[in-house]
Write an enzyme that holds these catalytic residues in place. Structure first.
Site, short mmCIF file in Angstrom:
data_model
loop_
_atom_site.label_atom_id
_atom_site.label_comp_id
_atom_site.label_asym_id
_atom_site.label_seq_id
_atom_site.Cartn_x
_atom_site.Cartn_y
_atom_site.Cartn_z
N ARG A 215 -13.47 1.21 -0.26
CA ARG A 215 -13.98 -0.14 0.04
C ARG A 215 -15.46 -0.09 0.45
O ARG A 215 -15.88 -0.77 1.39
CB ARG A 215 -13.17 -0.79 1.17
N SER B 214 -7.07 -8.26 2.56
CA SER B 214 -7.06 -7.41 3.76
C SER B 214 -8.27 -7.76 4.60
O SER B 214 -9.40 -7.67 4.11
CB SER B 214 -7.18 -5.94 3.37
N GLU C 235 -13.01 -5.44 6.94
CA GLU C 235 -13.39 -5.14 5.57
C GLU C 235 -14.22 -6.30 5.02
O GLU C 235 -15.08 -6.11 4.17
CB GLU C 235 -12.11 -4.98 4.74
N1 EPU Z 1 2.73 -1.86 6.51
C1 EPU Z 1 3.42 -2.26 7.63
N2 EPU Z 1 3.26 -3.54 8.07
C2 EPU Z 1 2.45 -4.44 7.43
C3 EPU Z 1 1.70 -4.01 6.31
C4 EPU Z 1 1.86 -2.70 5.86
O1 EPU Z 1 4.17 -1.50 8.22
O2 EPU Z 1 2.35 -5.57 7.89
C5 EPU Z 1 2.95 -0.49 5.99
C6 EPU Z 1 3.73 -0.55 4.68
O3 EPU Z 1 5.11 -0.56 4.93
C7 EPU Z 1 3.30 0.71 4.00
C8 EPU Z 1 1.85 0.86 4.44
O4 EPU Z 1 1.70 0.08 5.63
O5 EPU Z 1 4.01 1.82 4.47
C9 EPU Z 1 0.87 0.42 3.38
O6 EPU Z 1 1.08 -0.92 3.04
P1 EPU Z 1 0.63 -1.56 1.62
O7 EPU Z 1 1.18 -0.76 0.50
O8 EPU Z 1 0.94 -3.02 1.67
O9 EPU Z 1 -0.93 -1.33 1.55
P2 EPU Z 1 -2.10 -1.44 2.61
O10 EPU Z 1 -2.61 -0.09 2.91
O11 EPU Z 1 -1.68 -2.29 3.77
C10 EPU Z 1 -3.97 -1.55 0.80
C11 EPU Z 1 -5.14 -2.41 0.43
C12 EPU Z 1 -4.70 -3.68 -0.27
C13 EPU Z 1 -3.92 -3.29 -1.52
C14 EPU Z 1 -2.73 -2.39 -1.10
C15 EPU Z 1 -1.97 -1.87 -2.29
C16 EPU Z 1 -6.84 -1.91 2.10
C17 EPU Z 1 -7.65 -2.41 3.25
N3 EPU Z 1 -5.93 -2.74 1.61
O12 EPU Z 1 -3.20 -2.26 1.77
O13 EPU Z 1 -5.87 -4.37 -0.69
O14 EPU Z 1 -3.46 -4.43 -2.22
O15 EPU Z 1 -3.22 -1.26 -0.36
O16 EPU Z 1 -2.75 -0.93 -2.97
O17 EPU Z 1 -7.06 -0.78 1.66
C18 EPU Z 1 -7.45 -6.05 -0.14
O18 EPU Z 1 -8.30 -5.15 -0.08
O19 EPU Z 1 -7.74 -7.27 0.05
C19 EPU Z 1 -6.07 -5.70 -0.41
C20 EPU Z 1 -5.09 -6.60 -0.36
#
Ligand code: EPU
Length: 338
Positions: A162, A237, A333
């Site tokens: 990012r 995010s 972000e």
């Molecule tokens: N999780 C939780 N609670 C929550 C959210 C997530 O426990 O409320 C846990 C999930 O269970 C999982 C882990 O956190 O084990 C990761 O969650 P997720 O796969 O939803 O991805 P993320 O790391 O929260 C990132 C990106 C998203 C992107 C997703 C999928 C960033 C800041 N965000 O989110 O990007 O869609 O991965 O690749 O890196 C964005 O940048 O606007 C965005 C939505």
């Protein structure tokens, strides 16, 4: 080229926050961008792309430039690959859908990300195991001071998680006018490693997915987890996932052995901020019209009439509680404007 006064920015930011721009201009061509940047009577100019990664916290006194330059062009191709140049004002998801219709592979995992193509490199957008940099070749950007168009290679963009040159040394100095991608025409190298995609394809019994099927899976996952900005204002995010060193991670994981994490290198571990925020009890909470999304704690939402300051206050509260609880700093972000 028409300069408007006291323009509401509510429909130009996906948070749906009401704020005014003292001056506003929609820029439809590279020539117009050059002309408007030369205008001396508006010394301060601020750029707005798709408005999907900003939080506006007050009225803007400057001239806001809305980049609305359209067009797509195949600039070179052979049997295997195509170089596609997309102008900055093209909506990102429409670019992805169009490339899939042509059977061009590479962008499918990044389906449904809000925003415009020209702002995508600034934060090196990414989702489900793929980042913009993976298919990026170069971009053209106009220098704000000299109005010269410069070409930035993948290397000069210094892409990170990012992150890019345009968020650091290049911040405020350049306006991206087009992005060129290298996409595959056959033998697509798909990436379905990400757990949620695998699960979605399995549900449909798909073994060897096409790029279209991967896109459909991503769209289904995103629609389940992430709020549609047309329905509930948000900026995706709000925070980045923090990356911590080995020692910090060792301490963290001994206290929370079940916490999810991604190992980036021997000395870098990414911890999902969404998990940290959820553990603090904030998922789905609402303070007036500012809230945390019920399905993804990384996403802050505007339930209707939240101001930018309301959202910012909530973000600060969340950063403080995560820091107190886990000793880990999380940071926004999105770009905070005003
Ligand atoms: N999780 C939780 N609670 C929550 C959210 C997530 O426990 O409320 C846990 C999930 O269970 C999982 C882990 O956190 O084990 C990761 O969650 P997720 O796969 O939803 O991805 P993320 O790391 O929260 C990132 C990106 C998203 C992107 C997703 C999928 C960033 C800041 N965000 O989110 O990007 O869609 O991965 O690749 O890196 C964005 O940048 O606007 C965005 C939505």
């Amino acid at each position: 080229m028409h300069i408007q006064k006291n323009k509401s920015l509510k429909s130009y930011n996906t948070f749906g926050i009401e704020a005014k721009a003292k001056y506003f201009c929609s820029v439809g061509s590279v020539e117009d961008l050059e002309k408007v940047l030369k205008l001396k009577e508006y010394p301060e100019k601020i750029v707005l792309g798709g408005g999907s990664n900003i939080l506006i916290t007050q009225d803007i006194e400057a001239l806001v430039l809305h980049i609305d330059i359209k067009g797509k062009q195949v600039v070179a191709e052979n049997d295997d690959e195509v170089l596609l140049k997309v102008m900055a004002g093209e909506n990102w998801h429409e670019t992805v859908l169009w490339s899939l219709e042509q059977n061009y592979g590479g962008l499918e995992n990044m389906s449904l990300i809000p925003g415009n193509t020209g702002t995508a490199p600034i934060q090196n957008i990414g989702a489900y195991g793929v980042e913009l940099k993976d298919s990026f070749v170069s971009c053209e950007a106009m220098a704000v001071q000299t109005q010269k168009l410069e070409i930035f290679s993948k290397e000069t963009c210094q892409f990170g998680y990012r992150d890019s040159f345009f968020k650091n040394e290049g911040k405020g100095k350049y306006i991206i006018t087009s992005v060129t991608f290298k996409l595959s025409k056959r033998d697509h190298r798909t990436n379905t490693q990400y757990g949620a995609i695998e699960g979605e394809l399995l549900k449909k019994n798909i073994q060897d997915p096409t790029i279209q099927q991967i896109s459909d899976a991503v769209i289904a996952i995103r629609q389940r987890k992430l709020p549609d900005p047309q329905v509930l204002g948000n900026s995706g995010s709000f925070f980045k996932n923090p990356v911590v060193d080995r020692a910090t991670f060792a301490q963290f994981s001994s206290s929370y052995p079940n916490a999810p994490y991604y190992k980036i290198s021997d000395d870098a571990f990414k911890i999902p901020a969404g998990w940290l925020i959820e553990q603090c009890g904030y998922k789905g909470k609402r303070f007036g019209d500012a809230g945390i999304h019920k399905n993804q704690a990384l996403v802050l939402v505007n339930h209707g009439n939240a101001t930018g300051r309301d959202i910012l206050a909530l973000a600060e509260r969340i950063m403080a509680i995560v820091s107190e609880t886990f000793g880990i700093q999380i940071s926004p972000e999105v770009n905070i404007m005003g």
